[in-house]
Design an enzyme around this catalytic site. Structure first.
Site, PDB file in Angstrom:
ATOM      1  N   THR A   7       0.801  -1.234   0.000  1.00 54.29           N
ATOM      2  CA  THR A   7       0.000   0.000   0.000  1.00 54.29           C
ATOM      3  C   THR A   7       0.832   1.282   0.000  1.00 54.29           C
ATOM      4  O   THR A   7       1.957   1.300   0.533  1.00 54.29           O
ATOM      5  CB  THR A   7      -0.905   0.021   1.251  1.00 54.29           C
ATOM      6  OG1 THR A   7      -1.605   1.262   1.289  1.00 54.29           O
ATOM      7  CG2 THR A   7      -0.098  -0.109   2.535  1.00 54.29           C
ATOM      8  N   TYR A  18      -2.973  -0.031   9.712  1.00 51.80           N
ATOM      9  CA  TYR A  18      -3.075  -0.784   8.443  1.00 51.80           C
ATOM     10  C   TYR A  18      -1.754  -0.717   7.672  1.00 51.80           C
ATOM     11  O   TYR A  18      -1.196  -1.748   7.262  1.00 51.80           O
ATOM     12  CB  TYR A  18      -4.217  -0.217   7.595  1.00 51.80           C
ATOM     13  CG  TYR A  18      -4.150  -0.653   6.151  1.00 51.80           C
ATOM     14  CD1 TYR A  18      -4.323  -1.987   5.810  1.00 51.80           C
ATOM     15  CD2 TYR A  18      -3.888   0.266   5.135  1.00 51.80           C
ATOM     16  CE1 TYR A  18      -4.241  -2.404   4.481  1.00 51.80           C
ATOM     17  CE2 TYR A  18      -3.809  -0.136   3.812  1.00 51.80           C
ATOM     18  CZ  TYR A  18      -3.981  -1.473   3.496  1.00 51.80           C
ATOM     19  OH  TYR A  18      -3.888  -1.881   2.195  1.00 51.80           O
ATOM     20  N   ASN A  63      -4.190   4.618  -5.719  1.00 52.61           N
ATOM     21  CA  ASN A  63      -5.647   4.474  -5.620  1.00 52.61           C
ATOM     22  C   ASN A  63      -6.204   3.560  -6.715  1.00 52.61           C
ATOM     23  O   ASN A  63      -6.429   4.007  -7.841  1.00 52.61           O
ATOM     24  CB  ASN A  63      -6.313   5.849  -5.645  1.00 52.61           C
ATOM     25  CG  ASN A  63      -6.043   6.601  -4.358  1.00 52.61           C
ATOM     26  OD1 ASN A  63      -4.907   6.947  -4.066  1.00 52.61           O
ATOM     27  ND2 ASN A  63      -7.064   6.821  -3.563  1.00 52.61           N
ATOM     28  N   HIS A  84     -14.601   4.231  -0.534  1.00 57.02           N
ATOM     29  CA  HIS A  84     -13.737   4.792  -1.576  1.00 57.02           C
ATOM     30  C   HIS A  84     -14.454   5.853  -2.414  1.00 57.02           C
ATOM     31  O   HIS A  84     -15.648   5.757  -2.690  1.00 57.02           O
ATOM     32  CB  HIS A  84     -13.205   3.672  -2.467  1.00 57.02           C
ATOM     33  CG  HIS A  84     -12.309   2.746  -1.717  1.00 57.02           C
ATOM     34  ND1 HIS A  84     -12.728   1.522  -1.254  1.00 57.02           N
ATOM     35  CD2 HIS A  84     -11.031   2.886  -1.313  1.00 57.02           C
ATOM     36  CE1 HIS A  84     -11.736   0.952  -0.601  1.00 57.02           C
ATOM     37  NE2 HIS A  84     -10.690   1.753  -0.617  1.00 57.02           N
ATOM     38  N   GLY A 134      -5.729  11.777   9.055  1.00 63.14           N
ATOM     39  CA  GLY A 134      -4.704  10.933   8.437  1.00 63.14           C
ATOM     40  C   GLY A 134      -4.590  11.066   6.934  1.00 63.14           C
ATOM     41  O   GLY A 134      -3.782  10.367   6.326  1.00 63.14           O
ATOM     42  N   ASP A 135      -5.387  11.946   6.301  1.00 57.05           N
ATOM     43  CA  ASP A 135      -5.291  12.105   4.843  1.00 57.05           C
ATOM     44  C   ASP A 135      -4.165  13.066   4.475  1.00 57.05           C
ATOM     45  O   ASP A 135      -4.269  14.265   4.747  1.00 57.05           O
ATOM     46  CB  ASP A 135      -6.601  12.702   4.297  1.00 57.05           C
ATOM     47  CG  ASP A 135      -7.549  11.662   3.752  1.00 57.05           C
ATOM     48  OD1 ASP A 135      -7.096  10.537   3.462  1.00 57.05           O
ATOM     49  OD2 ASP A 135      -8.739  11.982   3.592  1.00 57.05           O
TER      50      ASP A 135
HETATM   51  N1  UDP Z   1     -12.923  11.189  -0.037  1.00 51.27           N
HETATM   52  C1  UDP Z   1     -13.903  12.151   0.144  1.00 51.27           C
HETATM   53  N2  UDP Z   1     -15.166  11.736   0.426  1.00 51.27           N
HETATM   54  C2  UDP Z   1     -15.523  10.415   0.520  1.00 51.27           C
HETATM   55  C3  UDP Z   1     -14.510   9.438   0.313  1.00 51.27           C
HETATM   56  C4  UDP Z   1     -13.221   9.855   0.040  1.00 51.27           C
HETATM   57  O1  UDP Z   1     -13.638  13.347   0.070  1.00 51.27           O
HETATM   58  O2  UDP Z   1     -16.693  10.115   0.803  1.00 51.27           O
HETATM   59  C5  UDP Z   1     -11.540  11.607  -0.330  1.00 51.27           C
HETATM   60  C6  UDP Z   1     -10.504  11.113   0.668  1.00 51.27           C
HETATM   61  O3  UDP Z   1     -10.425  11.995   1.759  1.00 51.27           O
HETATM   62  C7  UDP Z   1      -9.244  11.091  -0.201  1.00 51.27           C
HETATM   63  C8  UDP Z   1      -9.763  10.772  -1.597  1.00 51.27           C
HETATM   64  O4  UDP Z   1     -11.164  11.076  -1.580  1.00 51.27           O
HETATM   65  O5  UDP Z   1      -8.660  12.394  -0.230  1.00 51.27           O
HETATM   66  C9  UDP Z   1      -9.585   9.315  -1.958  1.00 51.27           C
HETATM   67  O6  UDP Z   1     -10.099   8.545  -0.889  1.00 51.27           O
HETATM   68  P1  UDP Z   1     -10.233   6.966  -0.929  1.00 51.27           P
HETATM   69  O7  UDP Z   1     -10.814   6.543   0.387  1.00 51.27           O
HETATM   70  O8  UDP Z   1     -10.947   6.569  -2.173  1.00 51.27           O
HETATM   71  O9  UDP Z   1      -8.745   6.435  -1.088  1.00 51.27           O
HETATM   72  P2  UDP Z   1      -7.428   6.711  -0.174  1.00 51.27           P
HETATM   73  O10 UDP Z   1      -6.711   7.847  -0.847  1.00 51.27           O
HETATM   74  O11 UDP Z   1      -7.871   7.011   1.208  1.00 51.27           O
HETATM   75  O12 UDP Z   1      -6.684   5.442  -0.299  1.00 51.27           O
END
Ligand code: UDP
Length: 325
Positions: free
Chosen positions: A117, A141, A170, A187, A280-281
């Protein structure tokens, strides 16, 4: 080759299994169906419903089938959940993976491909993120995948088992008849398409005050079909040695850019409201995938954003209830 695919009923595992079969390999899917779907298992695969915690059942699979390689997808995969239930990740993901490695070693299997990941890279120093970036897992994770990568290093050093650790950015898109169906769905692209299907009122954008041009997070979206080809190239190269690759396109898109393309593809206005940041984003995650290009000639071919969303939309429109199980 005869390949054991753990998690072969899940999103990425099912796509990789189908591609292996298309290329003439034999596939044995081992999956407990906790997240996976029986309908996602290719009819040409042998399906064994089982849990990686069940070491006797695992041994029976290796005993019955003369396995040449293992591809390991089965795991808990939700970053957010891993903060709430760290032991599920730091214990179960790791111990289950170790059970699999030990059994593979016992039966003389010398090839192992690990689903890893981009969550290994919290606050990266350079962008795009290549394989020389310092590993700082972003969650329990991410740490569980880091530990599995570390364990594979020892499987190679002690037993000569060659491994490929593949760190996805992604994953998205679908290859018919396979789709993406998680419960709960977290997602971005499937959630956006659920809005277009009328199953949700709106998308909540998790923060628009990031240091990016439109304030929303930027990610590297890679079509699952390109991921599948990377897995199979890596598998076939294992006899030349273990390897680690970051898998993405090298391009990033913001949430608003994804929304715009999804609106164009679906013809639906897809309302969106701005909510709080998701803990955590990181603001930006973009993969540097030159290494796999250089070493194996891999290049994403299906990861044009329009194609990704069109392929996902085609599946979701036909399967509004996912696999329906
Ligand atoms: N995201 C969002 N709203 C949602 C789901 C995801 O704004 O309902 C955003 C999330 O914060 C990230 C991006 O979309 O910046 C991709 O999120 P995802 O969970 O698909 O993948 P990740 O990057 O976390 O692996």
């Amino acid at each position: 080759m005869r390949v054991l695919v753990t998690g072969g009923a899940g999103y990425i595992g099912s796509h990789v299994s189908a591609e292996l079969i298309r290329q003439g390999d034999d596939v044995i899917v081992y999956d407990n169906l906790y997240q996976g779907h029986a309908a996602a298992v290719d009819p040409q695969a042998i399906f064994v419903q089982g849990d990686l915690a069940d070491r006797a059942a695992l041994r029976a699979v290796f005993e019955t089938h003369d396995i040449d390689a293992v591809m390991h997808f089965a795991s808990y995969t939700l970053v957010g959940e891993s903060w709430e239930k760290p032991f599920l990740y730091l214990r179960d993901n790791v111990v289950n993976g170790l059970n699999l490695m030990e059994t593979a070693v016992k039966y003389g299997v010398k090839r192992f491909v690990l689903s890893s990941t981009a969550n290994l890279f919290d606050n990266p120093e350079r962008m795009p993120i290549d394989e020389t970036e310092r590993i700082v897992p972003g969650s329990p994770y991410g740490e569980s995948k880091n530990l599995l990568e570390r364990l594979l290093l020892w499987m190679d050093r002690v037993y000569g088992m060659k491994y490929a650790a593949l760190r996805y950015f992604n994953a998205c898109g679908c290859v018919p008849p396979l789709g993406e169906d998680h419960a709960p769905e977290t997602h971005l692209i499937p959630i956006i398409l659920q809005v277009a299907l009328g199953q949700r009122d709106h998308l909540v954008i998790f923060g628009d005050d990031y240091p990016t041009p439109d304030g929303t997070c930027i990610r590297d979206y890679i079509h699952v079909r390109d991921l599948a080809s990377a897995h199979i190239l890596a598998l076939r190269a294992l006899d030349q040695g273990s390897r680690t690759y970051n898998l993405g396109t090298g391009n990033g898109y913001s949430i608003r850019e994804i929304l715009d393309v999804a609106r164009a593809v679906t013809g639906h206005p897809i309302p969106a409201i701005v909510g709080d940041r998701r803990p955590g984003d990181p603001a930006i995650l973009i993969a540097g995938s030159d290494r796999i290009g250089r070493e194996l000639g891999w290049e994403p071919q299906y990861s044009d954003l329009h194609h990704i969303i069109q392929s996902a939309w085609d599946w979701h429109r036909r399967h509004p209830d996912g696999y329906g199980d």
